[in-house]
Design an enzyme around this catalytic site. Structure first.
Site, PDB file in Angstrom:
ATOM      1  N   PRO A 136       0.815  -1.211   0.000  1.00  0.00           N
ATOM      2  CA  PRO A 136       0.000   0.000   0.000  1.00  0.00           C
ATOM      3  C   PRO A 136       0.855   1.269   0.000  1.00  0.00           C
ATOM      4  O   PRO A 136       0.375   2.341  -0.368  1.00  0.00           O
ATOM      5  CB  PRO A 136      -0.807  -0.101   1.301  1.00  0.00           C
ATOM      6  CG  PRO A 136      -0.810  -1.554   1.640  1.00  0.00           C
ATOM      7  CD  PRO A 136       0.495  -2.091   1.148  1.00  0.00           C
ATOM      8  N   GLU A 163       2.516  -7.307   8.569  1.00  0.00           N
ATOM      9  CA  GLU A 163       2.783  -5.878   8.457  1.00  0.00           C
ATOM     10  C   GLU A 163       3.713  -5.561   7.293  1.00  0.00           C
ATOM     11  O   GLU A 163       4.037  -4.394   7.051  1.00  0.00           O
ATOM     12  CB  GLU A 163       3.397  -5.355   9.755  1.00  0.00           C
ATOM     13  CG  GLU A 163       2.482  -5.451  10.949  1.00  0.00           C
ATOM     14  CD  GLU A 163       1.176  -4.707  10.747  1.00  0.00           C
ATOM     15  OE1 GLU A 163       1.225  -3.514  10.391  1.00  0.00           O
ATOM     16  OE2 GLU A 163       0.107  -5.327  10.931  1.00  0.00           O
ATOM     17  N   ARG A 205      -1.228  -9.983 -20.561  1.00  0.00           N
ATOM     18  CA  ARG A 205      -2.077  -9.760 -21.734  1.00  0.00           C
ATOM     19  C   ARG A 205      -1.429  -8.813 -22.741  1.00  0.00           C
ATOM     20  O   ARG A 205      -1.857  -8.740 -23.894  1.00  0.00           O
ATOM     21  CB  ARG A 205      -3.454  -9.240 -21.319  1.00  0.00           C
ATOM     22  CG  ARG A 205      -3.434  -7.881 -20.676  1.00  0.00           C
ATOM     23  CD  ARG A 205      -4.795  -7.529 -20.070  1.00  0.00           C
ATOM     24  NE  ARG A 205      -5.832  -7.488 -21.083  1.00  0.00           N
ATOM     25  CZ  ARG A 205      -6.091  -6.435 -21.837  1.00  0.00           C
ATOM     26  NH1 ARG A 205      -5.344  -5.336 -21.720  1.00  0.00           N
ATOM     27  NH2 ARG A 205      -7.068  -6.464 -22.727  1.00  0.00           N
ATOM     28  N   ASP A 220      -8.076  -0.405 -24.815  1.00  0.00           N
ATOM     29  CA  ASP A 220      -8.418  -0.568 -23.403  1.00  0.00           C
ATOM     30  C   ASP A 220      -8.561   0.763 -22.696  1.00  0.00           C
ATOM     31  O   ASP A 220      -8.029   1.788 -23.127  1.00  0.00           O
ATOM     32  CB  ASP A 220      -7.306  -1.340 -22.668  1.00  0.00           C
ATOM     33  CG  ASP A 220      -7.293  -2.805 -23.036  1.00  0.00           C
ATOM     34  OD1 ASP A 220      -8.335  -3.298 -23.461  1.00  0.00           O
ATOM     35  OD2 ASP A 220      -6.233  -3.432 -22.891  1.00  0.00           O
TER      36      ASP A 220
END
Length: 303
Positions: A136, A163, A205, A220
C-alpha cells in the site's frame, strides 16, 4: 518472459493456470514458477516472521528468510534450480476468434528495459530482473507500468504478509534487481498474493502473441489516458434496449468518433481528474475540447 513468485501460499496462484495466462504458458510465451518462501526458513516451525522492532501490532516478515530466497531466485540456485514450471489446467482449443482472423501484428511496446534514474539505475542495470513488491506504500500501478513490465524478460514478485517485509530486504535487493514497490489501490489487503494476480494479468495480456489482435488492448481503458466507453454485441435489441445505431451503420469514421466521445463522457463522469490532467498536458485534441465544452453546456442547461 519468465515470472517467479515467492509466497507462503502457493495455492493462491491456481488462477494462473487458467484463461489467457495459461494460454500464454501453452504457447511458450511465458514461464511461471511459484516458490514457497518456507523452503528458505529454518527451525521446526519454519517461521517467516517476527515481532516489529520498536513495538507495535502485528508481525514483520524476516530478512533472514527473504534474503536467501531472493538470492536464489536471482541466481537460479537452491530450490529455484529444481522448481517446476506452472502448467495449464486444461489445453485451450485453437479455434480462432473473429478478430484473430484478421489480427494485427504486434511486437511489443518497447525493446528497452525499464530503467528508473530516480532510483540511481543506469542502462547497464537492464539485465537485472525486475522485483515487484506490492505494498500500500508503493507508487500507484498504472497501465503505463503494465506496458513497461510487459517488455521485461524476467519478473519476480515478492508477496508480503502481516505488516510487510523488513525494509532492509527491499533496499538490499537493489544490488541484484530493479526494485518496483507498487500499490494497486488505496486500501490494504491481507497479503500481496491477490495484488500479484492483478498485476500479472495486466502485464501478461500485453505480451506479443497473447491476445489475438493488438487492438484489443490498444483500445483498453487508460491506453490513451481515458476510461474506455461502453461496448455492445448482438442482439441489436434486448429487453427493449437497442444497440446505438451508429455502431450498426458500418461507417467506421463515425464509429471511431462516437467511441471517442463516449470515452470522454465516461471519463468526465467517473474520473474528472483524468480530464483535468490531460488538459493540463495539452493531450486533448480540438475535437475533444469542443465535445467536452458541449457536455458542459448541456449540463448547465439541464441544471
Amino acid at each position: 518472459m519468465r515470472i517467479d513468485v515467492v509466497t507462503i501460499f502457493p495455492g493462491y496462484f491456481e488462477p494462473l493456470r487458467h484463461a489467457l495466462v495459461a494460454k500464454a504458458v501453452e504457447k511458450n510465451l511465458l514461464e511461471v514458477y511459484i516458490h514457497n518462501l518456507r523452503q528458505w526458513a529454518t527451525g521446526n516451525h519454519k517461521s517467516v516472521d517476527d515481532s516489529p522492532c520498536g513495538g507495535g501490532p502485528g508481525m514483520v516478515m524476516t530478512p533472514t528468510v527473504w534474503g536467501p530466497a531472493l538470492d536464489d531466485v536471482a541466481a537460479g540456485t537452491g530450490p529455484v534450480s529444481t522448481a517446476c514450471r506452472l502448467t495449464s489446467a486444461a489445453p485451450h482449443a485453437n479455434k480462432p476468434r473473429h478478430d484473430d482472423l484478421s489480427g494485427t501484428g504486434f511486437s511489443g511496446y518497447t525493446d528497452t528495459a525499464w530503467i528508473d534514474p530516480a532510483r540511481g539505475e543506469a542502462p547497464c542495470d537492464g539485465d537485472k530482473p525486475v522485483l515487484v513488491v506490492p505494498t500500500p506504500a508503493g507508487s500507484p500501478f498504472t497501465q503505463e507500468q503494465a506496458r513497461q513490465l510487459a517488455a521485461e524478460k524476467h519478473l519476480v514478485f515478492a508477496c508480503g504478509r502481516y505488516e510487510g517485509i523488513d525494509q532492509r530486504v527491499i533496499d538490499e535487493a537493489a544490488a541484484r534487481y530493479r526494485v518496483r514497490e507498487v500499490s494497486i489501490g488505496d486500501y490494504v489487503l491481507i497479503g500481496g498474493e491477490v495484488a500479484v494476480l492483478v498485476i500479472a494479468e495486466a502485464v501478461v495480456r500485453l505480451i506479443p502473441g497473447v491476445l489475438g489482435n493488438a487492438t484489443s488492448h490498444e483500445q483498453d481503458s487508460f491506453s490513451d489516458g481515458l476510461v474506455e466507453g461502453p461496448c455492445y454485441t448482438k442482439p441489436a435489441r434486448w429487453r427493449g434496449r437497442d444497440v446505438p445505431e451508429v455502431l450498426l451503420s458500418g461507417n467506421h469514421a463515425l464509429i471511431d468518433t462516437w467511441r471517442r466521445e463516449q470515452s470522454l463522457r465516461r471519463t468526465l463522469s467517473v474520473r474528472p481528474d483524468i480530464i483535468d490532467r490531460l488538459a493540463d498536458d495539452n493531450a486533448l485534441s480540438t475535437d475533444d475540447l469542443e465535445y467536452l465544452a458541449q457536455l458542459a453546456d448541456d449540463a448547465e442547461h439541464h441544471s
